[in-house]
Design an enzyme around this catalytic site. Structure first.
Site, PDB file in Angstrom:
ATOM      1  N   ARG A  38       0.792  -1.355  -0.061  1.00 54.58           N
ATOM      2  CA  ARG A  38      -0.123  -0.097  -0.506  1.00 54.58           C
ATOM      3  C   ARG A  38       1.210   1.078  -0.052  1.00 54.58           C
ATOM      4  O   ARG A  38       0.747   1.982  -0.323  1.00 54.58           O
ATOM      5  CB  ARG A  38      -0.235  -0.470   1.081  1.00 54.58           C
ATOM      6  CG  ARG A  38      -2.347  -1.140   0.402  1.00 54.58           C
ATOM      7  CD  ARG A  38      -3.435  -0.618   2.076  1.00 54.58           C
ATOM      8  NE  ARG A  38      -4.058  -2.167   1.852  1.00 54.58           N
ATOM      9  CZ  ARG A  38      -4.855  -2.243   2.274  1.00 54.58           C
ATOM     10  NH1 ARG A  38      -5.097  -2.386   3.840  1.00 54.58           N
ATOM     11  NH2 ARG A  38      -6.382  -2.756   1.639  1.00 54.58           N
ATOM     12  N   LYS A 204     -23.040 -15.070   0.863  1.00 49.50           N
ATOM     13  CA  LYS A 204     -23.819 -15.240   0.167  1.00 49.50           C
ATOM     14  C   LYS A 204     -24.512 -13.952   0.084  1.00 49.50           C
ATOM     15  O   LYS A 204     -23.115 -13.053  -0.710  1.00 49.50           O
ATOM     16  CB  LYS A 204     -23.503 -14.757   2.166  1.00 49.50           C
ATOM     17  CG  LYS A 204     -23.377 -15.824   2.939  1.00 49.50           C
ATOM     18  CD  LYS A 204     -24.318 -15.274   4.818  1.00 49.50           C
ATOM     19  CE  LYS A 204     -22.588 -15.319   5.519  1.00 49.50           C
ATOM     20  NZ  LYS A 204     -22.822 -14.025   6.762  1.00 49.50           N
ATOM     21  N   GLY A 361     -11.286  -7.301  -1.935  1.00 49.27           N
ATOM     22  CA  GLY A 361     -11.300  -7.920  -0.980  1.00 49.27           C
ATOM     23  C   GLY A 361     -11.372  -9.932  -1.139  1.00 49.27           C
ATOM     24  O   GLY A 361     -10.060  -9.803  -1.983  1.00 49.27           O
ATOM     25  N   GLY A 384     -15.162  -3.302   0.481  1.00 48.70           N
ATOM     26  CA  GLY A 384     -16.110  -2.845   0.386  1.00 48.70           C
ATOM     27  C   GLY A 384     -16.377  -1.434  -0.166  1.00 48.70           C
ATOM     28  O   GLY A 384     -17.842  -1.446  -1.241  1.00 48.70           O
TER      29      GLY A 384
HETATM   30  P1  AMP Z   1     -16.729 -13.155  -0.285  1.00 46.92           P
HETATM   31  O1  AMP Z   1     -16.241 -12.926   1.009  1.00 46.92           O
HETATM   32  O2  AMP Z   1     -18.106 -13.230  -0.228  1.00 46.92           O
HETATM   33  O3  AMP Z   1     -16.946 -12.887  -1.157  1.00 46.92           O
HETATM   34  O4  AMP Z   1     -17.087 -14.672  -0.219  1.00 46.92           O
HETATM   35  C1  AMP Z   1     -15.861 -15.225   0.241  1.00 46.92           C
HETATM   36  C2  AMP Z   1     -15.581 -16.433   0.644  1.00 46.92           C
HETATM   37  O5  AMP Z   1     -17.079 -17.766  -0.262  1.00 46.92           O
HETATM   38  C3  AMP Z   1     -14.512 -17.324   1.129  1.00 46.92           C
HETATM   39  O6  AMP Z   1     -13.329 -17.485   1.912  1.00 46.92           O
HETATM   40  C4  AMP Z   1     -14.915 -18.897   0.054  1.00 46.92           C
HETATM   41  O7  AMP Z   1     -14.361 -19.963   0.661  1.00 46.92           O
HETATM   42  C5  AMP Z   1     -16.323 -18.909   0.629  1.00 46.92           C
HETATM   43  N1  AMP Z   1     -17.265 -19.708  -0.890  1.00 46.92           N
HETATM   44  C6  AMP Z   1     -16.971 -19.931  -1.993  1.00 46.92           C
HETATM   45  N2  AMP Z   1     -17.709 -20.708  -2.426  1.00 46.92           N
HETATM   46  C7  AMP Z   1     -18.671 -21.165  -1.074  1.00 46.92           C
HETATM   47  C8  AMP Z   1     -19.556 -22.487  -0.668  1.00 46.92           C
HETATM   48  N3  AMP Z   1     -20.008 -23.047  -1.909  1.00 46.92           N
HETATM   49  N4  AMP Z   1     -19.546 -22.476   0.777  1.00 46.92           N
HETATM   50  C9  AMP Z   1     -19.244 -21.899   1.307  1.00 46.92           C
HETATM   51  N5  AMP Z   1     -18.832 -20.641   0.971  1.00 46.92           N
HETATM   52  C10 AMP Z   1     -18.021 -20.584  -0.235  1.00 46.92           C
END
Ligand code: AMP
Length: 404
Positions: A38, A204, A361, A384
């Site tokens: 950074r 999610k 992220g 974010g």
């Molecule tokens: P995000 O921060 O929402 O981008 O989510 C990233 C996280 O989602 C990572 O740590 C992945 O391990 C998790 N992830 C991706 N696919 C799946 C899945 N099918 N089931 C559970 N977690 C998942």
């Protein structure tokens, strides 16, 4: 409009005091900086201002200051040392507990053109995150011109990212880093070269509700993978076993699928899935992943990555694009067996001539960790902030900057 902001390139700073909001929120271990990316990323803006004869006053937050005891651990003093080494010139550190105190004021009044001063962690002032007027005025009182180069904090209206601009007497501009984020993310969302394919993954649905809705309007094809795909699959009538599902968002997913249909947008979901009996623990533990069709996930199994047919389907769609925006991994990429979908998609993007923009992220982490970083047009530095940009929100730290 964010695409038309004044930037540091043509800013008249000669002999002026320039307050620059940087992102020096670096990882520290026992007081030592463990990754200086950074700081390195901030150098082009700082060097330009020095070259043009500005008196360069830098500020940034570092970590979360919750108690007075946190201050010893979260001082920006190590950043001043590292920055001095990288610039090859002295960086005066103004170690005021109040950020703009006697040390800062006397250091600034002693500056010659081209000198650099670093202020203490802006979060040492409790008003910082509340956008309090007094701290905004204090910051503005030691500068004539303001530059924001901290994209990762631009979605927050804090004193150092937004409030200060109300009291700065001179011009305001974005730095090179921020300008690059606006050029890539902004153009992708507001003015994409078509076809525009958006790819969403990650854990999610609930975390990305507005992103899904906004991107359906803006893109030509929306690809949904990762954990969030199982809520969509269930909402379309599939059994998804023990996969991650947000039951409260089933109606929302149906609404989004209807919206895509009405707008004539194509929405792609996984057609096959890697399954295992349980989430790997630890996350990189060996898992015996099998592949099944997405409509045939057994009741005692969970989907943890997209399967090979889906990889082909998604890669083919991505390869038709002129612009691709990707946010969120296709599976549990932290596990080598379950990283295959994310790798396949990254590979497909690496092979296109399209403009490829990776949201910050986890998607950025996945692309870097899997070795594809230099194959992408742009990897956003703000998790974010890039998500809010993709939601179509106006980011306060950009909004407050003067138009060109
Ligand atoms: P995000 O921060 O929402 O981008 O989510 C990233 C996280 O989602 C990572 O740590 C992945 O391990 C998790 N992830 C991706 N696919 C799946 C899945 N099918 N089931 C559970 N977690 C998942």
């Amino acid at each position: 409009m964010a695409l038309n902001k004044k930037n540091v390139e043509n800013l008249n700073v000669c002999g002026k005091r320039v307050l620059v909001r940087c992102d020096f929120n670096v990882p520290l271990k026992d007081g030592a900086i463990t990754n200086d990316n950074r700081i390195v990323a901030a150098l082009p803006t700082i060097r330009k201002l020095i070259e043009n004869g500005g008196k360069v006053i830098l500020c940034s937050h570092l970590g979360k200051v919750k108690t007075p005891e946190d201050k010893a651990r979260l001082t920006l003093a190590p950043v001043a040392v590292r920055l001095g080494e990288l610039l090859g010139k002295e960086v005066t550190f103004a170690c005021d507990d109040t950020v703009v105190g006697d040390n800062a004021r006397s250091a600034v009044s002693a500056m010659n053109d081209g000198d650099v001063v670093l202020l203490e962690n802006t979060r040492f002032r409790a008003e910082e995150t509340k956008n309090g007027e007094e701290f905004s005025k204090d910051l503005a009182s030691i500068a004539d011109v303001y530059v924001n180069d901290a994209f990762g904090s631009a979605h927050r209206a804090h004193c150092s990212t937004a409030g200060v601009t109300e009291f700065i007497s001179g011009e305001t501009a974005v730095g090179y880093l921020m300008n690059k984020e606006i050029a890539f993310l902004g153009n992708a969302v507001e003015n994409p070269e078509r076809p525009f394919v958006a790819i969403l993954g990650g854990a999610k649905v609930a975390d990305k509700l507005n992103v899904i809705s906004n991107l359906i309007e803006k893109c030509d094809t929306l690809i949904i993978g990762g954990g969030m795909a199982y809520t969509f699959l269930k909402a379309s009538g599939n059994e998804v076993g023990k996969s991650l599902v947000d039951n409260e968002k089933l109606d929302y997913c149906r609404e989004m699928m209807d919206k895509a249909k009405k707008l004539g947008k194509s929405l792609l979901l996984p057609v096959d899935t890697a399954i295992a009996g349980a989430f790997p623990n630890p996350i990189d533990a060996k898992v015996p992943a099998d592949y099944v069709a997405s409509c045939e996930i057994p009741a005692d199994q969970m989907g943890l990555d997209i399967g090979p047919k889906t990889c082909e389907l998604f890669a083919a769609a991505a390869k038709t694009a002129k612009t691709v925006v990707w946010n969120g991994p296709m599976g549990v990429f932290e596990n080598p067996t379950l990283a295959k979908g994310t790798i396949a998609l990254a590979q497909a993007l690496a092979e296109t001539d399209a403009t490829t923009v990776i949201g910050g992220g986890d998607s950025a982490a996945a692309v870097v960790q899997l070795g594809f970083a230099d194959k992408m047009s742009h990897i956003s530095t703000g998790g974010g902030a890039s998500l809010e940009y993709l939601e179509g929100k106006v980011l306060p730290g950009i909004d407050v900057i003067m138009d060109n």
